[in-house]
Structure formats: structure tokens, C-alpha cells
Motif scaffolding. Sequence first.
Motif, mmCIF file in Angstrom:
data_model
loop_
_atom_site.group_PDB
_atom_site.id
_atom_site.type_symbol
_atom_site.label_atom_id
_atom_site.label_comp_id
_atom_site.label_asym_id
_atom_site.label_seq_id
_atom_site.Cartn_x
_atom_site.Cartn_y
_atom_site.Cartn_z
ATOM 1 N N LEU A 325 -58.211 -46.150 2.758
ATOM 2 C CA LEU A 325 -58.707 -44.818 2.458
ATOM 3 C C LEU A 325 -57.987 -43.785 3.302
ATOM 4 N N VAL A 328 -54.205 -43.033 2.241
ATOM 5 C CA VAL A 328 -53.986 -42.152 1.092
ATOM 6 C C VAL A 328 -54.344 -40.715 1.450
ATOM 7 N N VAL A 329 -55.398 -40.556 2.267
ATOM 8 C CA VAL A 329 -55.734 -39.205 2.721
ATOM 9 C C VAL A 329 -54.597 -38.643 3.555
ATOM 10 N N GLU A 332 -51.659 -37.482 1.568
ATOM 11 C CA GLU A 332 -51.966 -36.230 0.891
ATOM 12 C C GLU A 332 -51.908 -35.056 1.873
ATOM 13 N N VAL A 333 -52.472 -35.256 3.078
ATOM 14 C CA VAL A 333 -52.479 -34.173 4.061
ATOM 15 C C VAL A 333 -51.057 -33.822 4.474
ATOM 16 N N ARG A 336 -49.319 -31.923 1.721
ATOM 17 C CA ARG A 336 -49.726 -30.519 1.650
ATOM 18 C C ARG A 336 -49.118 -29.723 2.787
#
Lengths: 357, 415
Positions: A325, A328-329, A332-333, A336
Motif C-alpha cells: 500500500l 503505490v502511495v 504517486e506522491v 505528483r
Amino acid sequence: MGKLRGNLLPPALAIVFSALLCGLALVLSGANPLKAFGAMVNQVGEGSTAVDIINSTGIYYIAALAVAIGFQMNLFNIGVEGQYRIAAVVAAIFGGSVALPPGIHSLAIIIVAAVAGAAWAAIPAILKVTRGVNEVISTIMMNGIALGVAAYLIRRDVFGELRGNNIRTPEIAESGWVPGIPLGDNGTLFGLVFLAIALGVGYWVMMNRTRFGFELRASGESATAAAAGGVNAKKMILVSMLLSGAIAGLVSMPEILGRDHTYNLNFPGGIGFSGIAIALLGRNHPAGIAFGALLWAFLDKSGLALDNVGVPREIVTIMQGTIVLSVVVAYEVVRRFELASEQRRVGRELASAGGAA
Amino acid sequence: MSVMTKPAAATPKRGRKLPGWAIGMLGVAGAIALLSTTSYLTNFPQLTSSGTTQTAVRLALPILLAGLGGLWAERAGVVNIGLEGMMIMGTWGAAWAGYQWGPWAALVSAMVFGALGGLLHAIATVTFGVNHIVSGVAINLLGAGVTKYLSTLLFFPVSHNPRESPPVPKFDTYSAAGLTDWLATLENEQRVVLSDVAGILRGLLTGVSPLTMIAILLVPASYLVLWKTRFGLRLRSCGENPWAAESLGVNVYVHKYIAVIASGALAGIGGAALVLNPGQPGYLEGQTGGRGFIGLAAMIFGNWRPGGLLGGAALFGYADGLQLRSGGETVLALLYGAVILLGVLVILQLVRRKWFAAAFGIAAAVVLYFLYYSLDEIPSELTSYAPHMVTLVVLAVASQRLRMPAADGVVYRRG
């Protein structure tokens, strides 16, 4: 530099974060996290643990490759779990009921496993191509059915036989075994670990050096652009799903041909789901996946030592779940963040260019 | 109170002339007619016995609740594969609070634990924009891991088994005493249709626990909230077109959060329904056995609508209950029922002059009848996975008629 940071930073962050979280959980339950971690590291040197880790890495690696092929084109093959189970049963039954010369026997079993895995993956693939059925749902359903079919096939009145407390398929004759590399007290390295390595090399070549691999990645990046470039989307779905299923079919081969020689009730489940996690961790890159598989195998096998220091070894499962988990977070962070910094950079350059004009 | 007899409610979506409740009633009537014809022709009174019905209700509850959980999340546009993990959290929470403070505490605790799983899913998918499937898979891994860890830590000292909780006290059950006695005599007379209806009704009215009532009331409650309130309209708009919703001033993130947390809470109650089932001592490792996924299947079967979902859960629970009560040969009678159903559908298609569909129906009916004729019983290993096969068939045959929320599974970022 930026690319390397973007690829390596997130997994590192995720592993540190999950280690901290699990450490916190251990402290709250009154255990010493450092002692637990020390026990895990020490365990690697004990008995056959190191070899077990390598063997297990090979198995996880195959599963993750199977998932990664689908991921490359945004196809979720959640069904690796069912595909490798069906392949294992079918291959074990086949291997136990035919007599072939050595070498050819094992090769035939491996081919049967790959075909069975591909056949099980073909159902969701065909449903997706012809009826537009979402592959996630259909593969989940196929996983359930695989459990039932496997349980049915090893019934004593079908193909199974009773041995002690266990029900199993007829044992594969010695001509079908793939011998391992005995390392004395340290255990035996599965011969088919090298199959995993070969698959990894083949995967890299296919993705980076063949037209099919290019089309696969193109379909994943942008399905519409790929279609405009003449890629047949339906064919890609069908082929990649079958390929993924065939590789999934090989997952249990190292164990069945190298150690168990039969499919029985103790068949390990959940490898398909671990494969999903490992493919995510490794970002579908063959080297990244190898690292992820090694980490998973280390956590699995060294975790056994935790019971000796009074820590429930299930903390390892929590750690694996947290890693998936958080990785993947983290991806993504970081994505961004880099997008924002890119925008700022372009903004600055435009402003200075505008000022100069 | 027609838990077990609404499978047909999902299918007739065609004319739109009848209101939903009327279609539901027709479906119930049709299902009862089908079952009683089958039980008369195959001579298996167990098909409509009160015992079967009662077991079916108990087995359908977890599926129903998981399905409702799926409905809430997916109506807000978040695919929830993590239902299974949330359900596992629910079973653990129910057992942990239940063995100490009783069944009501178990229910609340299961809700909270499930909702925690939902919260995690919401943080990952809504705030961080993680792929919904990935997050769901991770939550399933985590749910299993966390509960195993906590069981070893907290249950083992009490129950001396790391895979099991101490026994959990159950809800008192209620029966409509006078009515059920009368229904029992009617059921035992073995009259056509009448006894079947009596058996089903008696099964529904015997041994009803508060949890059963809550679960069944949650179906109309979900319908009312999601379809008849302003909040529900906004929530569903997030699942259909979040950009449009945002432009109209709906706070998409908040609505998705609420929906996914509610989804987790419902799945958690589903877990409680397993632990508080009178046939179970308490928490058992691996107790959910993929019921979260079956709940998802029931929701798809019901075309992302509460009524259809109830029908799907009833059908799956019924097949399971029949297997458990009276074994594989009775389940085989269901195949016979399916043949009758197909026959009726084929006639309908012929009247509508849909030759291809009719031919397909005839072929399917022939295959099913052949299976019924040649087999002695359906292997018990396979009956448990009947929901999975039914879902695949529904998806394959009716995927064009199913309508999921338009932006289901789409990662939404506020612009």
C-alpha cells in the motif's frame, strides 16, 4: 538522475515506512522491534533458510512476471492465483499418470502446466474480448472456481489417493523430476530456479527488443494511440492474457518437480496475490521484480524465527501488506511532486524568456 | 420479508412499465412457483422446507451485507475489491468485543473495524489516487495479516488457539410462535404450492435475530438513502461523472470518503453476521472464505441495484444452504429448476421473435438437463462455487444489459 530517484526513492520510502509502522506495532504489543529484526537477520544464516529464501524467490519471481505482463498493458490478471493452482493440479495428474523417458517427461509436465494455466486464463480473456467483461471480476470468479475444481480433481474417486492424513495426486515417476543442486546441510536448491532466471531474461528481451513487447507497452501507455498506430487491441489482450496465464502455470513447477512430486492438500495458496504485490513493488521491471521477490521471500522465511523471540510471525504479513500500500502511495506522491517541480521549472524558464524579450 | 425468493427481480428490467416493487413481487411469486414446481416434479420437499430456508437466510446475510458494502462504494465510483479484507476485520472485531461484552458490542465493533478498512481504502484511492484494484488487493492482504497477528496476541491467551476466538455469545432469536405452529402443520400436510409457501414463510419467521432484521432493513434503507435523498443523489453523481458533480458544487472527495467508509462498515457487519451465526462458536481464521467476493458477485448479479442485490444474495445463500442441509443430490434438483426457468425464457424469446436468444436458451437447457439426467449428485466441492459460475454466466450473457456507474473505478483528481 531524476528518473533513478523517481524509481528508487518510493520503494525505499515504503520499506522504511512499513518497518517503522511494524516496529511501532511491536512496541505497542510489548515486544522489542530491534530484537525481532535481529532474530530475522540471524535466521538467514541458520540451517537451510538461505536456500529456502532463494527457492522461494524463484517461485515469487515467476508469479510476479505473470502479473507484470498484464500490468504492462493495464490488464489486471488477478487470476494468477487460480491459474497456477489449476496448472499445478493438471500437471501433477498428467505427470503421475504417464510414463516417458527422463527429460522428456519433465518437459512434458512443464508444457502441460503452461497450457493449463493459459487455458484457465483464456476464459476471462475471451469474455473480455468478445463480451467486454471486466477481467478483474472474471478472474476473481475464476480463482474461486479453481479452488473448487482442484478440490474436486483430487477427490479419491476422481484422481486422488489417500496418504496418511493427506490427499494427493499419484506421485510423478522419477523420470519426471527436475533434480536440484544439493548443498549439504544448507538444503537443496531447486533446479527450476534457473527457469525463473531464464523467464526473467526472456521477459526483458520480449519487452524491450521485440515488436510484440513494444506494442504491449504502447497499449499500456495509451490504448487510443496504440490503436491509431495499427495495434490490434483485442489481439493484444488475448495474447498477453494467455502469456500471463502460461507463465502463471509455471509457478508451482519448481516445488512439484523439485520436491513434492505431487499435488496435495498442503499446496501453498496466495502466491498469485503476492505476485501482484511484488510486480507493483518492482514496477514491472525484471530487476525490480527480482528485488521484490527476494524481499518477500526473506520476510516469509526469516519470519519463522520471530516465534522464538515471542513475537507472532504474522507481523510479517502486516509488513508485506503495508509495503504494497505504501509503495503505490509513494510512487504517486513522488510523481505528483515531480510534476509540480517540472511545472515550476517550465514556469520559471518561460518567465525569464518573457523578461528577456 | 421475502429474502430467499427474489432472484428473478434482477432480470426483468425491460419494459419499465411496472414499478420496481411490482417487479419484485412478480419475481418472488415466480421464484416460489418455480421452486414448488421443481420440488413437486423431482420429489424433493427439502427444496422449500423451513429448515432449508432458515439456513439459507443465515448464509445469505454475510453475502447481502458485503454486497451492500460494494453497492455503496461503487455507486460513489470506487471499486472495492477490499471487501473481503474488511469483512475479515469485521469478524475479528466482532469476536473480540463479542466475547467480552456481548453481541451488541460485537456488532458495533465489527462496524468500526470494517470502517477502518474502508477508511484506509478511501485514503489510498481518493486522497492519493492509487488504483482501486491495487489498494483493494493490499487491503485484503492487510486484513488477513492484521487479524492473524491480533488473534495470536489477544485470543491465544484465552482460547489457547491462535486461529480461534473464545466462544462469542449470540443474539436471542425470536419466532412468531402462534403463526409458525400453524405454518408447521400446513407444511407437513405436503400440499402442492401451499405447503411450499408455508415452509418458506416458516423458515423466514423462525429464529430471527436482531441482526437478521437489521441486515434486511439495510436494503430498503440503502435504497432510500442512495436514491431518494439529496445526499444520495450527490453520492451517485460522484460515481457517474465526478467532474460534473464538482462543477455543480458537490464535494466529491467528502462523498467518496463517506461512501467507502460506509462500505467498509457494512462489510464489517457482514463479518459480524458470520461470527454471530448460531452455528458458529466465534471467530475462526479463514472464516470468510471469499464471501466478500461473493458479495461483489451478488452486487453485479443485481446490476448495481439494492433489489437485485438482495435477489443475488438470496440465490447464492439458498444454493449454499441447500447444499449444507440436504447434500448434493438436492442441489441437482436446482438444475432441473433452471431447465424449467430456461424453458419459460425460451418461450418468451420465441414470442418476441428473438431466434438467436431462443436457440441459445434451448442449447443451454439441453446441456443442463443432460447434466441433471447423467449425474447422481453435484460434487460438494463445486457447489460452494456456484455463485462464481452464475456470475460468470450472467456477465457473459447479459454484460450488455448490466449498467455499472459510469465513472466506476476511475481515479478522480480535483482539477
